[in-house]
Structures are given as structure tokens and as C-alpha cells.
Scaffold this motif. Structure first.
Motif, PDB file in Angstrom:
ATOM      1  N   GLY A  69       0.803  -1.211   0.000  1.00  0.00           N
ATOM      2  CA  GLY A  69       0.000   0.000   0.000  1.00  0.00           C
ATOM      3  C   GLY A  69       0.841   1.269   0.000  1.00  0.00           C
ATOM      4  N   SER A  70       0.154   2.396   0.120  1.00  0.00           N
ATOM      5  CA  SER A  70       0.802   3.708   0.065  1.00  0.00           C
ATOM      6  C   SER A  70       0.343   4.599   1.205  1.00  0.00           C
ATOM      7  CB  SER A  70       0.466   4.407  -1.260  1.00  0.00           C
ATOM      8  OG  SER A  70       0.930   3.672  -2.374  1.00  0.00           O
ATOM      9  N   LEU A  71       1.219   5.485   1.602  1.00  0.00           N
ATOM     10  CA  LEU A  71       0.903   6.543   2.559  1.00  0.00           C
ATOM     11  C   LEU A  71       1.674   7.786   2.154  1.00  0.00           C
ATOM     12  CD1 LEU A  71       1.124   4.868   6.113  1.00  0.00           C
ATOM     13  CD2 LEU A  71      -0.935   5.791   5.033  1.00  0.00           C
ATOM     14  N   ARG A  72       1.154   8.950   2.537  1.00  0.00           N
ATOM     15  CA  ARG A  72       1.899  10.185   2.335  1.00  0.00           C
ATOM     16  C   ARG A  72       2.071  10.892   3.674  1.00  0.00           C
ATOM     17  NH1 ARG A  72       0.607  15.703  -1.085  1.00  0.00           N
ATOM     18  NH2 ARG A  72      -0.802  16.054   0.676  1.00  0.00           N
ATOM     19  N   LEU A  73       3.319  11.123   4.033  1.00  0.00           N
ATOM     20  CA  LEU A  73       3.631  11.889   5.230  1.00  0.00           C
ATOM     21  C   LEU A  73       3.794  13.356   4.865  1.00  0.00           C
ATOM     22  CD1 LEU A  73       6.281   9.579   6.942  1.00  0.00           C
ATOM     23  CD2 LEU A  73       3.831   9.707   7.387  1.00  0.00           C
ATOM     24  N   SER A  74       3.372  14.219   5.780  1.00  0.00           N
ATOM     25  CA  SER A  74       3.519  15.651   5.603  1.00  0.00           C
ATOM     26  C   SER A  74       4.308  16.234   6.763  1.00  0.00           C
ATOM     27  CB  SER A  74       2.146  16.331   5.542  1.00  0.00           C
ATOM     28  OG  SER A  74       1.381  15.836   4.462  1.00  0.00           O
ATOM     29  N   CYS A  75       5.088  17.259   6.473  1.00  0.00           N
ATOM     30  CA  CYS A  75       5.848  17.971   7.489  1.00  0.00           C
ATOM     31  C   CYS A  75       5.581  19.453   7.313  1.00  0.00           C
ATOM     32  CB  CYS A  75       7.331  17.675   7.366  1.00  0.00           C
ATOM     33  SG  CYS A  75       8.377  18.626   8.485  1.00  0.00           S
ATOM     34  N   ALA A  76       4.957  20.055   8.319  1.00  0.00           N
ATOM     35  CA  ALA A  76       4.697  21.485   8.302  1.00  0.00           C
ATOM     36  C   ALA A  76       5.831  22.201   9.020  1.00  0.00           C
ATOM     37  CB  ALA A  76       3.365  21.792   8.977  1.00  0.00           C
ATOM     38  N   ALA A  77       6.482  23.129   8.340  1.00  0.00           N
ATOM     39  CA  ALA A  77       7.618  23.846   8.896  1.00  0.00           C
ATOM     40  C   ALA A  77       7.221  25.288   9.198  1.00  0.00           C
ATOM     41  CB  ALA A  77       8.786  23.818   7.916  1.00  0.00           C
ATOM     42  N   SER A  78       7.636  25.776  10.349  1.00  0.00           N
ATOM     43  CA  SER A  78       7.432  27.172  10.702  1.00  0.00           C
ATOM     44  C   SER A  78       8.716  27.729  11.289  1.00  0.00           C
ATOM     45  CB  SER A  78       6.279  27.317  11.701  1.00  0.00           C
ATOM     46  OG  SER A  78       6.548  26.613  12.889  1.00  0.00           O
ATOM     47  N   GLY A  79       8.842  29.059  11.262  1.00  0.00           N
ATOM     48  CA  GLY A  79      10.035  29.691  11.802  1.00  0.00           C
ATOM     49  C   GLY A  79      11.194  29.751  10.827  1.00  0.00           C
ATOM     50  N   THR A  80      10.941  29.352   9.568  1.00  0.00           N
ATOM     51  CA  THR A  80      11.980  29.401   8.559  1.00  0.00           C
ATOM     52  C   THR A  80      11.334  29.402   7.188  1.00  0.00           C
ATOM     53  OG1 THR A  80      14.017  28.358   7.754  1.00  0.00           O
ATOM     54  CG2 THR A  80      12.206  26.897   8.325  1.00  0.00           C
ATOM     55  N   THR A  81      12.163  29.623   6.187  1.00  0.00           N
ATOM     56  CA  THR A  81      11.709  29.449   4.807  1.00  0.00           C
ATOM     57  C   THR A  81      12.562  28.378   4.159  1.00  0.00           C
ATOM     58  OG1 THR A  81      13.230  31.033   3.814  1.00  0.00           O
ATOM     59  CG2 THR A  81      11.152  31.894   4.697  1.00  0.00           C
ATOM     60  N   PHE A  82      12.095  27.837   3.087  1.00  0.00           N
ATOM     61  CA  PHE A  82      12.815  26.747   2.447  1.00  0.00           C
ATOM     62  C   PHE A  82      14.080  27.206   1.739  1.00  0.00           C
ATOM     63  CE2 PHE A  82      10.289  23.768   4.081  1.00  0.00           C
ATOM     64  CZ  PHE A  82       9.134  23.376   3.424  1.00  0.00           C
ATOM     65  N   ASP A  83      14.282  28.495   1.620  1.00  0.00           N
ATOM     66  CA  ASP A  83      15.549  28.987   1.094  1.00  0.00           C
ATOM     67  C   ASP A  83      16.684  28.760   2.096  1.00  0.00           C
ATOM     68  OD1 ASP A  83      14.031  31.864  -0.503  1.00  0.00           O
ATOM     69  OD2 ASP A  83      14.489  29.860  -1.288  1.00  0.00           O
ATOM     70  N   ASP A  84      16.356  28.596   3.356  1.00  0.00           N
ATOM     71  CA  ASP A  84      17.360  28.590   4.418  1.00  0.00           C
ATOM     72  C   ASP A  84      17.659  27.220   5.013  1.00  0.00           C
ATOM     73  OD1 ASP A  84      15.937  31.676   5.635  1.00  0.00           O
ATOM     74  OD2 ASP A  84      17.563  31.352   4.201  1.00  0.00           O
ATOM     75  N   VAL A  85      16.881  26.195   4.643  1.00  0.00           N
ATOM     76  CA  VAL A  85      17.057  24.899   5.294  1.00  0.00           C
ATOM     77  C   VAL A  85      17.046  23.756   4.298  1.00  0.00           C
ATOM     78  CG1 VAL A  85      16.103  25.570   7.531  1.00  0.00           C
ATOM     79  CG2 VAL A  85      14.584  24.693   5.725  1.00  0.00           C
ATOM     80  N   ALA A  86      17.673  22.663   4.721  1.00  0.00           N
ATOM     81  CA  ALA A  86      17.475  21.363   4.111  1.00  0.00           C
ATOM     82  C   ALA A  86      16.538  20.587   5.030  1.00  0.00           C
ATOM     83  CB  ALA A  86      18.795  20.617   3.957  1.00  0.00           C
ATOM     84  N   ILE A  87      15.642  19.823   4.445  1.00  0.00           N
ATOM     85  CA  ILE A  87      14.654  19.069   5.220  1.00  0.00           C
ATOM     86  C   ILE A  87      14.825  17.577   4.918  1.00  0.00           C
ATOM     87  CG2 ILE A  87      12.208  18.643   5.675  1.00  0.00           C
ATOM     88  CD1 ILE A  87      12.795  21.399   6.459  1.00  0.00           C
ATOM     89  N   ALA A  88      14.827  16.786   5.971  1.00  0.00           N
ATOM     90  CA  ALA A  88      15.017  15.350   5.794  1.00  0.00           C
ATOM     91  C   ALA A  88      13.932  14.561   6.520  1.00  0.00           C
ATOM     92  CB  ALA A  88      16.389  14.934   6.321  1.00  0.00           C
ATOM     93  N   TRP A  89      13.743  13.352   6.044  1.00  0.00           N
ATOM     94  CA  TRP A  89      12.922  12.373   6.749  1.00  0.00           C
ATOM     95  C   TRP A  89      13.845  11.284   7.279  1.00  0.00           C
ATOM     96  CZ3 TRP A  89       7.924  12.918   7.994  1.00  0.00           C
ATOM     97  CH2 TRP A  89       7.158  13.851   7.278  1.00  0.00           C
ATOM     98  N   PHE A  90      13.702  10.989   8.560  1.00  0.00           N
ATOM     99  CA  PHE A  90      14.398   9.884   9.195  1.00  0.00           C
ATOM    100  C   PHE A  90      13.349   8.896   9.701  1.00  0.00           C
ATOM    101  CE2 PHE A  90      18.886  11.160   9.860  1.00  0.00           C
ATOM    102  CZ  PHE A  90      18.814  12.448   9.368  1.00  0.00           C
TER     103      PHE A  90
END
Length: 122
Positions: free
Chosen positions: A16-37
């Protein structure tokens, strides 16, 4: 301060399938790398995938290549992990994490969400 909140975990049958979501606050995507562990019971935490939205860099662990897809939405400040062809060995708590874009995906993560449980039954 950067805050990350995961959602979308749950129970699914093998294949089957699932979709995980990550809501980020306090930053913009220009400033961070985002990972899933993820961390399975009795095992060490491992990186699943990482994205650096500012330059489009994406990395996947060998164990999920071809099955998982990471993406981001600049307008919503969201990062997603689409997980297809799930296997019982994908069962784990999945964490969203962030690091300053200068350090990128491979020098540790500075910010962590609380995690979302994914259970894949055989």
C-alpha cells in the motif's frame, strides 16, 4: 526557532501507500534542508530522504529508492514523503528534521519533529 510537525502516519497493508507531511514554521525553504528519518523498534535511526529546496538537491536511502518520493511546497512551507509499495520493514516512527542549508543534508540535523508512526502489516 524552527518547528516541524509531522502528520499522515497510520496503518497500511504491505504494498500500500501513505503520504507523510511535514509542516515547517520559523523558517523558509531557502534557508534549510529538510530530511525524513525513521526509527524502527530496536534499531538505530536512519535517514530516509533529504531535500534542499533552494538548489533542488534530493537524496534517498538505497532501501527506499524507486518507492519513496520527497517533495516540497514553497507556498505552504510543507515537505511531503510519498511512500509507495510499502513493506513490513518500513514500519517505524518517521521524523521530519531540518538543518541550515549551508550544512545541508549530511552534517546532522538541528531541528526535529516529534514523529509519526507508520505500521505496515504483511
Amino acid at each position: 526557532e524552527v518547528q516541524l510537525v509531522e502528520s499522515g502516519g497510520g496503518w497500511v497493508q504491505s504494498g500500500g501507500s501513505l503520504r507523510l507531511s511535514c509542516a515547517a514554521s520559523g523558517t523558509t525553504f531557502d534557508d534549510v534542508a529538510i530530511a525524513w528519518f525513521r526509527q524502527a523498534p530496536g534499531k538505530e535511526r536512519e535517514e530516509v530522504s533529504c531535500i534542499s529546496p533552494s538548489d533542488g538537491f534530493i537524496h534517498y536511502a538505497d532501501s527506499v529508492k524507486g518507492r519513496f518520493t520527497i517533495s516540497n511546497d514553497f507556498h505552504k512551507n510543507m515537505v511531503y514523503l510519498q511512500m509507495n509499495s510499502l513493506k513490513p520493514e518500513d514500519t517505524a516512527v518517521y521524523y521530519c528534521a531540518a538543518q541550515n542549508v549551508v550544512l545541508g543534508c549530511f552534517q546532522g540535523m538541528a531541528y526535529w519533529g516529534k514523529g509519526s508512526l507508520v505500521t505496515v502489516s504483511s
